[in-house]
Design an enzyme around this catalytic site. Structure first.
Site, short mmCIF file in Angstrom:
data_model
loop_
_atom_site.label_atom_id
_atom_site.label_comp_id
_atom_site.label_asym_id
_atom_site.label_seq_id
_atom_site.Cartn_x
_atom_site.Cartn_y
_atom_site.Cartn_z
N GLU A 143 0.86 -1.19 0.00
CA GLU A 143 0.00 0.00 0.00
C GLU A 143 0.89 1.24 0.00
O GLU A 143 1.96 1.24 0.65
CB GLU A 143 -0.85 -0.02 1.28
CG GLU A 143 -1.62 1.23 1.59
CD GLU A 143 -2.18 1.23 3.02
OE1 GLU A 143 -1.53 0.64 3.92
OE2 GLU A 143 -3.28 1.79 3.22
N LYS A 192 -9.34 1.99 -1.82
CA LYS A 192 -9.53 1.47 -0.46
C LYS A 192 -10.86 1.94 0.13
O LYS A 192 -11.13 3.15 0.24
CB LYS A 192 -8.37 1.93 0.42
CG LYS A 192 -8.38 1.37 1.84
CD LYS A 192 -7.10 1.78 2.56
CE LYS A 192 -7.00 1.18 3.95
NZ LYS A 192 -5.72 1.58 4.61
N CYS A 195 -4.80 -3.06 2.87
CA CYS A 195 -4.58 -2.98 4.30
C CYS A 195 -5.78 -3.24 5.19
O CYS A 195 -6.20 -4.38 5.32
CB CYS A 195 -3.92 -1.64 4.62
SG CYS A 195 -3.01 -1.73 6.14
N1 ING Z 1 -3.28 0.21 8.72
C1 ING Z 1 -3.78 -0.57 9.77
C2 ING Z 1 -4.42 -1.89 9.32
O1 ING Z 1 -5.63 -2.04 9.23
C3 ING Z 1 -5.07 -0.71 11.83
C4 ING Z 1 -4.70 0.18 10.66
C5 ING Z 1 -4.09 -1.40 12.54
C6 ING Z 1 -6.38 -0.88 12.16
C7 ING Z 1 -4.45 -2.25 13.60
C8 ING Z 1 -6.77 -1.73 13.22
C9 ING Z 1 -5.80 -2.39 13.94
O2 ING Z 1 -3.64 -2.80 9.13
C10 ING Z 1 -3.84 0.59 7.53
N2 ING Z 1 -3.05 1.33 6.72
O3 ING Z 1 -4.99 0.30 7.21
#
Ligand code: ING
Length: 376
Positions: free
Chosen positions: A70, A160, A231
């Site tokens: 990403e 996304k 992601c």
């Molecule tokens: N990063 C993280 C992901 O979903 C996150 C944000 C991390 C959300 C941990 C919930 C828990 O992997 C991105 N860029 O979406």
């Protein structure tokens, strides 16, 4: 126990009538994990050189498809409060109806595209897309595209849908920001699967199938069916299922996932291992529950804003991790997969047409948040 219990793997299991032995659809795929891109002004040429080196390695392993992370060209800038519009603009690649895939001509990516074309390797990669509508409105998306080397063009775009984090910065000192809701608009393209030409031999084409009486007879015989996630999307079963309902065989996903944030509970290593656990859980469940392979490419390691997990991997339709990165740096994670292995799950446990009861699923699209039962 005296009797020898047959091992679980296929070699001992007697073939059952279900086990049509579909022709193999072999394909060597890879996740190109990138280590940190340290700062907001890390030189783009350095990143490109690293990505091209991974492509070169892929070519030496006869890899045909490489998935990049990403927002692959820059540091994970949503971890910063960037108030200067000029500074923010530098992270975005312009696009419009006239040039929806302008990114492939951008000086920030063209060397990568040219190398992919030269080596005959399909690539998918994530980037920040600044879309200008016909009426001049500008909308910013967190986007991924699929570039087909055989077609010499992008054949799919995904924006996304699930943007994590918040719009307003967390003003507490020293916290790790997650500002994707501030910098991006939720994707408007949905979850549209697409077929990719030139990757497997003897793919059934529409032309040859037009007089086939039963459309199911073509299932699993055409060009590979691919879906893209970015992601946070991988944590949402609904997103995977939208692709599963299109017969997806290969889900491609890039990510920047925080390994540690000072405002959350747990030590650095506790948080990192929990983040890796939830990453694996999401990827393995998604693949298993939709009987598909998936390829996951991390941007990993310590960037100036904070640390990101690695864990780049390839997962099979039974939910097993076939191969996973061993470092937090630039690393090619590759395997030869047989897309025909999707048929077992799609024809048995997850034969959606035989088992799903959509009359009971309305909450999934009618409700956004929780509605609890009345208190007693
Ligand atoms: N990063 C993280 C992901 O979903 C996150 C944000 C991390 C959300 C941990 C919930 C828990 O992997 C991105 N860029 O979406």
């Amino acid at each position: 126990m005296s009797s020898i219990r047959p091992r679980l793997d296929n070699s001992f299991r007697a073939a059952s009538p279900m086990d049509t032995n579909p022709e193999q659809r072999l394909l060597t795929v890879a996740a190109a994990q990138l280590g940190p891109i340290a700062s907001l002004n890390s030189p783009r040429s350095d990143v490109l050189a690293r990505m091209i080196k991974l492509l070169q390695q892929a070519s030496e392993k006869n890899v045909r498809l490489v998935v990049f992370p990403e927002l692959t060209f820059t540091t994970f800038f949503p971890s910063y409060v960037i108030d200067d519009p000029e500074q923010l603009a530098q992270f975005f690649e312009p696009a419009s109806q006239a040039e929806p895939y302008a990114v492939t001509n951008s000086l920030h990516s063209k060397p990568l595209i040219d190398k992919a074309a030269e080596l005959g390797i399909d690539i998918s990669f994530g980037y920040a897309e600044r879309w200008t509508e016909e009426d001049g409105r500008v909308i910013d998306y967190n986007t991924a595209v699929y570039y087909s080397a055989s077609q010499r063009r992008c054949v799919a775009k995904y924006r996304k849908v699930h943007l994590p984090g918040r719009y307003e910065p967390d003003r507490r000192p020293g916290v790790t920001q997650q500002l994707e809701k501030r910098y991006f608009t939720p994707g408007n393209l949905g979850f549209q699967a697409f077929r990719v030409p030139g990757l497997v031999g003897k793919a059934l084409k529409a032309e040859d199938a037009k007089d086939l009486a039963n459309p199911e007879g073509t299932w699993g015989r055409g060009d590979p069916i691919v879906g893209m996630l970015i992601c946070n999307d991988r944590r949402w079963a609904e997103a995977w299922r939208c692709y599963g309902l299109q017969g997806v065989e290969l889900v491609l996903e890039g990510y920047n996932t925080t390994a540690f944030a000072p405002q959350y509970e747990g030590t650095e290593s506790e948080q990192e291992s929990e983040a890796l656990f939830h990453h694996r859980l999401s990827c393995q469940a998604g693949s298993y529950q939709n009987a598909c392979f998936s390829v996951h490419a991390a941007k990993a390691g310590k960037e100036d804003h904070g640390s990101l997990i690695a864990g780049s991997s390839i997962v099979n339709p039974d939910g097993h991790i076939v191969v996973e990165s061993r470092t937090k740096g630039d690393e090619l994670v590759y395997a030869t997969i047989d897309l025909a292995r999707c048929r077992k799950g799609k024809g048995r446990v997850f034969a959606f047409d035989k088992h799903r009861r959509v009359e009971h699923y309305s909450r999934l699209v009618e409700q956004v948040g929780v509605e609890e039962p009345a208190l007693l």
